[in-house]
Design an enzyme around this catalytic site. Structure first.
Site, PDB file in Angstrom:
ATOM      1  CG  ASN A 206      20.352 117.189  65.890  1.00  0.00           C
ATOM      2  OD1 ASN A 206      20.759 118.209  65.359  1.00  0.00           O
ATOM      3  ND2 ASN A 206      20.475 116.960  67.193  1.00  0.00           N
TER       4      ASN A 206
ATOM      5  N   GLY B 190      21.013 120.286  63.271  1.00  0.00           N
ATOM      6  CA  GLY B 190      22.366 120.713  63.587  1.00  0.00           C
ATOM      7  C   GLY B 190      23.382 119.645  63.231  1.00  0.00           C
TER       8      GLY B 190
ATOM      9  CG  ASP C 243      24.387 107.254  69.918  1.00  0.00           C
ATOM     10  OD1 ASP C 243      23.608 108.218  69.889  1.00  0.00           O
ATOM     11  OD2 ASP C 243      24.525 106.532  70.905  1.00  0.00           O
ATOM     12  CB  SER C 244      27.985 111.873  69.141  1.00  0.00           C
ATOM     13  OG  SER C 244      26.897 112.675  68.712  1.00  0.00           O
TER      14      SER C 244
ATOM     15  CG  PHE D 206      23.687 121.196  68.036  1.00  0.00           C
ATOM     16  CD1 PHE D 206      23.429 119.904  68.448  1.00  0.00           C
ATOM     17  CD2 PHE D 206      24.570 121.385  66.983  1.00  0.00           C
ATOM     18  CE1 PHE D 206      24.026 118.807  67.825  1.00  0.00           C
ATOM     19  CE2 PHE D 206      25.180 120.296  66.354  1.00  0.00           C
ATOM     20  CZ  PHE D 206      24.901 119.012  66.784  1.00  0.00           C
ATOM     21  N   GLY D 207      23.272 121.559  71.566  1.00  0.00           N
ATOM     22  CA  GLY D 207      23.536 120.582  72.613  1.00  0.00           C
ATOM     23  C   GLY D 207      24.350 121.172  73.755  1.00  0.00           C
ATOM     24  CE1 TYR D 208      24.421 118.060  78.372  1.00  0.00           C
ATOM     25  CE2 TYR D 208      24.483 116.733  76.369  1.00  0.00           C
ATOM     26  CZ  TYR D 208      23.993 116.969  77.643  1.00  0.00           C
ATOM     27  OH  TYR D 208      23.075 116.112  78.198  1.00  0.00           O
TER      28      TYR D 208
ATOM     29  NE  ARG E 132      27.648 114.599  65.097  1.00  0.00           N
ATOM     30  CZ  ARG E 132      27.342 115.465  66.059  1.00  0.00           C
ATOM     31  NH1 ARG E 132      27.981 116.611  66.149  1.00  0.00           N
ATOM     32  NH2 ARG E 132      26.383 115.193  66.918  1.00  0.00           N
TER      33      ARG E 132
END
Length: 203
Positions: free
Chosen positions: A16, A18, A78-79, A161-163, A190
């Site tokens: 990933n 990002g 992992d998030s 990115f993502g949510y 993070r």
């Protein structure tokens, strides 16, 4: 067992881009060479099935797989997003909430559908992160971080990115996707997980 603090380089177990950019920026002050799998051997990147029941499970599984593949310290995270009104979902399934292959837009749309009719005061959520650092066969550290907020009713902002476009950060008065990279890196899950990692390594 606790790994040595003397880590000169490490590989980040992710494809990933990002996420990789965020981790590189956050580790920059430590003067550690941060490598991606492609930097070392794109042909032999481990295919790790993230089937753990917790963020810790998945982070440690990935870090161990990449350490065993490349024989240098490996860092994996992992998030995901936990929404209280959805009993903690999407949780460990955040990246593939709307199915495979992972699609940010589809994930966001599904989240909004599941929260239809839920009032703002009940849309509390958090980004949660587990980080695993493996430096030897039997040496690793697990660290954790979180960022609290709530879910908006529509996407706001173009960064991240993502949510991120749906995640409102009260202390900033903006969505995560409205923050600059520098602003995000000072409050992100993070960031807090890496700060926890530093503290555990220095004990």
């Amino acid at each position: 067992m606790k790994p040595s603090l003397q880590v000169e380089k490490l590989i980040v177990a992710t494809s990933n881009q990002g996420k990789l950019k965020e981790i590189r920026a956050l580790l920059e002050p430590l003067d550690i060479q941060v490598l991606s799998p492609v930097d070392i051997d794109a042909a032999h990147i481990p295919n790790v099935v993230e089937d753990g029941e917790t963020f810790d499970d998945n982070a440690l599984k990935k870090a161990k797989a990449f350490y065993n593949a490349f024989h240098i310290p490996a860092l994996a995270d992992d998030s995901g997003l936990e929404v209280d009104a959805l009993d903690g979902a999407p949780g460990v399934y955040s990246a593939r909430y709307a199915g495979e292959p992972s699609d940010d837009d589809a994930n966001n749309e599904k989240l909004l559908q599941h929260l239809q009719g839920v009032p703002p005061e009940e849309r509390n959520a958090r980004f949660r992160c587990s980080i695993a650092l493996v430096t030897a066969e039997d040496q690793y550290i697990l660290a954790h971080g979180a960022c609290e907020g709530y879910i908006l009713e529509e996407k706001v902002g173009e960064a991240g990115f993502g949510y991120d476009p749906l995640f409102y950060v009260p202390e900033q008065g903006r969505s995560m996707a409205e923050l600059s990279k520098e602003e995000k890196n000072k409050i992100s899950h993070r960031y807090h997980a890496l700060q926890h990692l530093y503290s555990k390594m220095n004990k």
